[in-house]
Scaffold this active site. Structure first.
Site, PDB file in Angstrom:
ATOM      1  N   HIS A   1       0.855  -1.197   0.000  1.00 27.58           N
ATOM      2  CA  HIS A   1       0.000   0.000   0.000  1.00 27.58           C
ATOM      3  C   HIS A   1       0.881   1.233   0.000  1.00 27.58           C
ATOM      4  O   HIS A   1       2.076   1.161   0.254  1.00 27.58           O
ATOM      5  CB  HIS A   1      -0.873   0.021   1.269  1.00 27.58           C
TER       6      HIS A   1
ATOM      7  N   HIS B   1       4.804   0.051  -0.146  1.00 28.07           N
ATOM      8  CA  HIS B   1       5.625  -0.745   0.761  1.00 28.07           C
ATOM      9  C   HIS B   1       4.747  -1.817   1.393  1.00 28.07           C
ATOM     10  O   HIS B   1       3.515  -1.773   1.271  1.00 28.07           O
ATOM     11  CB  HIS B   1       6.298   0.150   1.809  1.00 28.07           C
TER      12      HIS B   1
ATOM     13  N   ARG C   1       7.982  -8.769  15.259  1.00 31.70           N
ATOM     14  CA  ARG C   1       8.324  -7.410  14.848  1.00 31.70           C
ATOM     15  C   ARG C   1       7.346  -6.448  15.518  1.00 31.70           C
ATOM     16  O   ARG C   1       6.129  -6.690  15.513  1.00 31.70           O
ATOM     17  CB  ARG C   1       8.232  -7.301  13.322  1.00 31.70           C
TER      18      ARG C   1
END
Ligand code: GA4
Length: 326
Positions: free
Chosen positions: A199, A256, A266
């Site tokens: 997006h 990205h 993460r």
């Protein structure tokens, strides 16, 4: 023929095969905010990649690690407790579902409204202090980066860009993402699971800090995907759709995505600086050369947001506002 059946836990999430990038890519530009050349380098990075890594930014690492610890404490709570903080319509806790139109990812997150006039919607079981302190610091950094960028672009007045997100009605938000490790991935060798699908960011500027786990990838002009190595002491900054329009396409809002890993979790925290809802977004005349065509029609930020809320993550949200030439 052997057909791999997807483990139940991966339902609805996409698995992709990533390819090695072809050309030579040495990474996104690294810019020292205190470097005398920063204004030129920031503009150049935003023209070429839409992304850069900022070092020597002045935000104390303790603010980042304190919020990261708090975020992990929250994400490690029992599901029922986290669900009390949701649903994210548009703010709150979310799990796997992204947006309102069927996008899913291997992710859980908290979406917070940082509008100065609204009260911060932190869940009850979350340290408001850690979030407030971090957001204040990162907001100040966003103002500074946009001012330095304004200098580089020679915009008059210098604060024309920063003023849009400094406004008390600025429509900015903050996102805490947790991409848990996905152990099933080891079995599916060579496969990657989408944590957050590709997006572009809607706003003016996005300021991301992640822990030391990889996953973020950006799309180059030749459409290859390249990984941005993690660095928990720096910020990754990128141009959003609104800034692409304000600069008449000179600064690029680049696609990205985030891939989930099989071993480490993460954690990322992103401040999205947006303009007030009633703000008219259009190419800034002083940024256009004589005779340069306007690539976009004027629209209000509300109009963009309204159409974005009906879009899928990977859609080209600016298509609607382009000036189509014959
Ligand atoms: C992408 C950038 C930010 O994370 C976000 C996202 C938002 C959401 O999660 O609700 C959107 C997405 C993002 C763009 C298109 C719409 C809205 C999900 C979605 C499908 C908070 C934002 O501002 O836009």
């Amino acid at each position: 023929m052997v057909v791999l059946s997807q483990p139940a836990t991966l339902d609805h999430c996409s698995l992709i095969k990533t390819c090695k990038p072809t050309g030579v890519f040495t990474g996104i530009p690294v810019i020292d905010l205190r470097d005398g050349e920063a204004k030129t380098l920031i503009v150049k990075a935003c023209e070429e990649f839409g992304f850069f890594k900022l070092v020597n930014h002045g935000v104390p690492i303790e603010l980042m690690t304190r919020l990261e610890t708090e975020a992990l404490r929250f994400f490690n709570l029992p599901q029922s407790e986290k669900d009390e903080a949701g649903p994210p319509a548009p703010f709150g806790y979310g799990n796997k579902r992204i947006g309102l139109n069927g996008d899913v990812g291997w992710i859980e997150y908290l979406l917070l409204n940082t509008n100065p006039l609204a009260s911060l919607n932190t869940p009850e079981n979350f340290s408001r202090y850690a979030v407030k302190e971090y957001i204040e610091a990162v907001k100040r950094l966003a103002f500074e980066v946009l001012e330095v960028m304004g200098d580089g672009l020679k915009i008059e007045p210098r604060d024309a860009l920063s003023g849009l997100i400094r406004d008390e009605k600025s429509d900015s938000c903050f996102r805490l993402n947790h991409y848990p490790p996905c152990s099933e991935l080891q079995a599916l060798s060579g496969r990657n699971l989408i944590g957050f699908g590709e997006h572009t960011d809607p706003q003016i500027i996005s300021i991301l800090r992640s822990n030391n786990t990889s996953g973020l990838q950006i799309c180059l002009r030749d459409r290859t995907w390249v990984s941005v190595p993690p660095d928990q002491t720096s910020f990754i900054i990128n141009v959003g759709d609104a800034l692409q329009v304000l600069s008449n396409g000179r600064l690029r809002s680049v696609r990205h995505r985030v891939l989930a890993g099989s071993v480490k979790s993460r954690v990322s925290m992103i401040y999205f600086g947006g303009p007030p809802m009633s703000e008219k977004i259009a190419p800034i005349p002083s940024l256009m050369a004589k005779g340069e065509e306007r690539l976009y029609k004027e629209f209000t930020w509300w109009e963009y947001k309204n159409s974005a809320s009906k879009s899928r993550l990977g859609d080209n949200r600016l298509g609607l506002f382009e000036n189509k030439t014959q």
